[in-house]
Design an enzyme around this catalytic site. Structure first.
Site, PDB file in Angstrom:
ATOM      1  N   VAL A 159       0.878  -1.172   0.000  1.00 34.77           N
ATOM      2  CA  VAL A 159       0.000   0.000   0.000  1.00 34.77           C
ATOM      3  C   VAL A 159       0.911   1.216   0.000  1.00 34.77           C
ATOM      4  O   VAL A 159       2.099   1.120   0.307  1.00 34.77           O
ATOM      5  CB  VAL A 159      -0.959   0.028   1.218  1.00 34.77           C
ATOM      6  CG1 VAL A 159      -2.022  -1.041   1.091  1.00 34.77           C
ATOM      7  CG2 VAL A 159      -0.191  -0.118   2.526  1.00 34.77           C
ATOM      8  N   SER A 160       0.367   2.371  -0.360  1.00 37.41           N
ATOM      9  CA  SER A 160       1.213   3.554  -0.553  1.00 37.41           C
ATOM     10  C   SER A 160       1.567   4.281   0.738  1.00 37.41           C
ATOM     11  O   SER A 160       2.611   4.917   0.826  1.00 37.41           O
ATOM     12  CB  SER A 160       0.531   4.531  -1.515  1.00 37.41           C
ATOM     13  OG  SER A 160       0.391   3.927  -2.785  1.00 37.41           O
TER      14      SER A 160
END
Length: 199
Positions: A10-11
């Site tokens: 995930v970012s």
């Protein structure tokens, strides 16, 4: 012994990997027998390929310790066409089969390779469109007379610990501040501030 690598990304630290992991665990239960499975995780932007979890996985693939690379969707591996197409070229050399469970990809076929390259371009396009929207929103707000206040001195906004560590590592390797800013997706002033604070 070779293992199956499961990659989750995930970012930001605020995002959750639960939805990815649920689908990936189902895939493991349905497709994996006795072969060992190892999970690799990142909470890091997909705009760069130099990420802590990914670097460990890449080293394992280069060393011949990985038989399959499993991801939830192709854009979890990265969001630049350049980085992904380079990976697609490397995987056959490392004898690693890529499975993207949501995209239904198999790089062992010509159709799969074509589809992978199309999806890589789409991932980059989505990133660029998102950036354009942010810039357009900022320009609109500025035209409306809105301003952004400062913060207390020394406070780092929206910079993850992984980004800080990478900035310091790249600085130690002699990279320029501009190159470090591009590689870590932060501004040059932020790069200078982090380096100055740790000096």
């Amino acid at each position: 012994m070779r293992h199956i690598a499961i990659y989750v990304r995930v970012s930001t630290k605020a995002q959750d990997t639960a939805s990815q992991e649920a689908d990936l665990k189902k895939w493991v239960q349905a497709h994996v027998g006795d072969e060992p499975v190892q999970w690799y995780r990142d909470k890091f932007t997909g705009k760069v390929m130099d990420r802590p979890g990914w670097s460990k996985l890449e080293a394992a693939m280069q060393a011949g310790r990985v038989s399959k690379l499993i991801c939830w969707r192709l854009d979890r591996l990265g969001r630049t066409a350049k980085g992904l197409t380079a990976l697609f070229d490397d995987l056959p050399k490392w004898k690693v089969r890529l499975v993207s469970i949501k995209d239904g990809l198999d790089l062992g076929t010509a159709a799969g390779r074509l589809m992978a390259n199309v999806l890589a371009s789409v991932a980059q396009f989505e990133t660029e469109v998102r950036a354009e929207r942010v810039l357009a929103g900022q320009a609109r707000a500025k035209a409306d007379g809105k301003t952004w206040g400062g913060s207390e001195k020394g406070r780092l906004l929206s910079v993850t610990q992984d980004q800080v560590e990478m900035i310091l590592r790249l600085h130690g390797e002699g990279k320029s501040k501009s190159a470090i800013a591009r590689a870590t997706s932060v501004s040059r002033p932020t790069v200078y501030r982090i380096i100055d604070q740790r000096a």
